[in-house]
Structures are given as structure tokens and as C-alpha cells.
Design a protein around this motif. Structure first.
Motif: not given
Length: 277
Positions: A101-105, A107-116
Motif C-alpha cells: 500500500l502507498a503511505d496514504d492508502e 489498510a484493509t488488514i492489520f498486517h498492512q498497518d504493521i508493515e507500513r
């Protein structure tokens, strides 16, 4: 690499990783919530800590160079990543097969939040994006003992991965160079249908186990009652439906990283036969 901190050290992957680090002579510290109840190998330093309380990580990170991070499904707390990034040089995060995901996109799942959060932290990072674990089929154990598994989408083909392969990939990323910025999608060596998985488990335990397709509406009601999250249930059902026509992808990442093929589902079933008896 100096001391390595393993979070989720008593979990399915974390416990294997701790054992492998000890066996390879690494200096390993295992983070657990209840040290007195952990069953970890001699040679691992066991410390108390909880990702839901970031302040407990300060002492656990003392002298640590690398961190294996497994997020336990609690609400995302940026302070955890901030504390780790201040003290550690490298983080290997056990993620899922999620899109970047881009920084302003959103997240649809917590993994994406943690990765960012990890990407923006400044620490050297590696994401181990594991396809669903083969251990998830342990949810069929009671039905397998009765000889019949009733579940939806028997022809959904999955590339489930053995937890030992996940631990081995994490070990490689933690203890060798050249993994910064890598997003490793790891799978089993082939896609196998739900019905075939059940047949293979039956062979491993020495008895015939039948598959019966459960109507989707019945499955939806049962899974919502069991899992308590209608949106997650719907996502799972939709994914399984898709795997009927388009089998879950298979990658060669385990082979490339470890120099050997990923373990088969059959080998996993044999390793866990007693869990189904």
C-alpha cells in the motif's frame, strides 16, 4: 549479529525459531507473557513482556540486534514499532500475503498497518508473507476423528505452508545478509484441494476420512457462530470459492532462500498425525 529477540516465542512458529537459534549457537532471548509457564529449550533467555504493553519491551530489547516480530492480533500500537526501531538493527516481521500500500492508502488488514509502520521506522526490515498455515487444518481434527469432514468448497486448492518452513525462512532472514527490504511470499510446493488434504491426513493416521461439501449458507452460519466476525467469514468464503477455479498461487521462495524444496502437505500431515488421532 548480536542477541536476537523472538516475540511470540511460545507460538507455532516462534517456538521452532527459538529452538533453531539455540541449536545454531545464536544468542536468543524469548519474549513471553508468563515465563514460568513457557517450555523453551535450555540456552534461550526467557523474559517477560507483552506487545500490548510497549513499556515492557524496553528491558527485553537491551543488547538486541535483531527482532522476530509476530503480531498477535491485538490492536495496532505504533509505540511497539517505535521502541523496537530505537534499539534493534533488523526486524523480520511475520506477515501475510497482502498487497503493498502507498503511505496514504487505507489498510484493509492489520498486517498492512504493521508493515507500513516498520517501513517508515528506519530499521532494516524483511517481511515474511506466509500463505495460510497448514496448521489451520487442525480445525478439522474433531471431524477427522469421526471420519467425515463437512466443509465448504472441497475443490478449493490451497498452497498451505509447513510452519517449519516459515521458521527456517525467518532464521535465514535474521542471521544472514541481503534481506533488507525483501517481501518474501512463501507457500507450500503445490496447491492441494481441501478434499485432497483430508484424504492425505487420513492416510497419515491410517484410516479413511471422507469429505462432504457443506452448503455455503450452512457454513456461513456455523462459521459466524464459531469465529464471531461476519466480515472475516465472508472474506474466507469468497477466497475459497475463488480457489476452486484459480488455485492458490505457488512460489519458489522457500527453494531460493533455503536451497531445498518447501515441505509438502503430506510431510506436514505425517508430522502432526498424533494431533488428529
Amino acid at each position: 549479529m548480536t542477541k536476537i529477540l523472538v516475540t511470540g516465542a511460545t507460538g507455532t512458529v516462534g517456538s521452532l525459531l527459538v529452538s533453531s537459534l539455540v541449536e545454531s549457537g545464536r544468542d536468543v532471548r524469548a519474549l513471553v507473557r508468563e515465563p514460568g509457564r513457557s517450555d523453551l529449550p535450555d540456552g534461550a533467555e526467557v523474559v517477560q513482556g507483552d506487545l500490548s504493553s510497549p513499556q515492557t519491551l524496553e528491558a527485553a530489547l537491551d543488547g538486541v540486534g535483531g527482532v522476530y516480530l509476530m503480531w498477535p492480533g491485538i490492536p495496532v500500537d505504533p509505540r511497539v514499532v517505535e521502541v523496537i526501531a530505537k534499539r534493534a538493527e533488523r526486524v523480520v516481521y511475520l506477515s501475510a500475503d497482502v498487497p503493498d500500500l502507498a503511505d496514504d492508502e487505507p489498510a484493509t488488514i492489520f498486517h498492512q498497518d504493521i508493515e507500513r509502520l516498520i517501513r517508515k521506522s528506519g530499521v532494516s526490515w524483511t517481511f515474511v508473507r506466509a500463505i495460510d498455515f497448514a496448521t489451520n487444518t487442525l480445525g478439522w481434527a474433531d471431524q477427522i476423528r469421526r471420519g467425515v469432514v463437512r466443509w465448504p468448497y472441497g475443490q478449493a486448492a490451497r498452497s498451505l505452508i509447513h510452519e517449519r518452513d516459515i521458521a527456517d525462512v525467518a532464521l535465514r532472514a535474521l542471521t544472514t545478509e541481503g534481506h533488507h527490504g525483501a517481501r518474501y511470499v512463501i507457500t507450500g510446493p503445490e496447491s492441494i484441494t481441501h478434499a485432497e488434504q483430508v484424504r492425505i491426513i487420513g492416510q497419515a493416521i491410517g484410516r479413511e476420512v471422507r469429505w462432504e461439501d457443506l452448503p455455503v449458507e450452512t457454513a456461513r452460519r456455523q462459521l459466524v457462530a464459531s469465529w464471531g466476525n461476519p466480515a472475516f467469514v465472508e472474506a474466507r468464503l469468497e477466497a475459497w470459492r475463488g480457489f476452486v477455479d484459480s488455485p492458490e498461487r505457488v512460489t519458489d521462495t522457500v527453494q531460493r532462500l533455503l536451497g531445498r524444496p518447501a515441505r509438502t502437505f503430506r510431510s506436514w500431515a505425517q508430522d502432526h498425525a498424533d494431533d488428529f488421532r
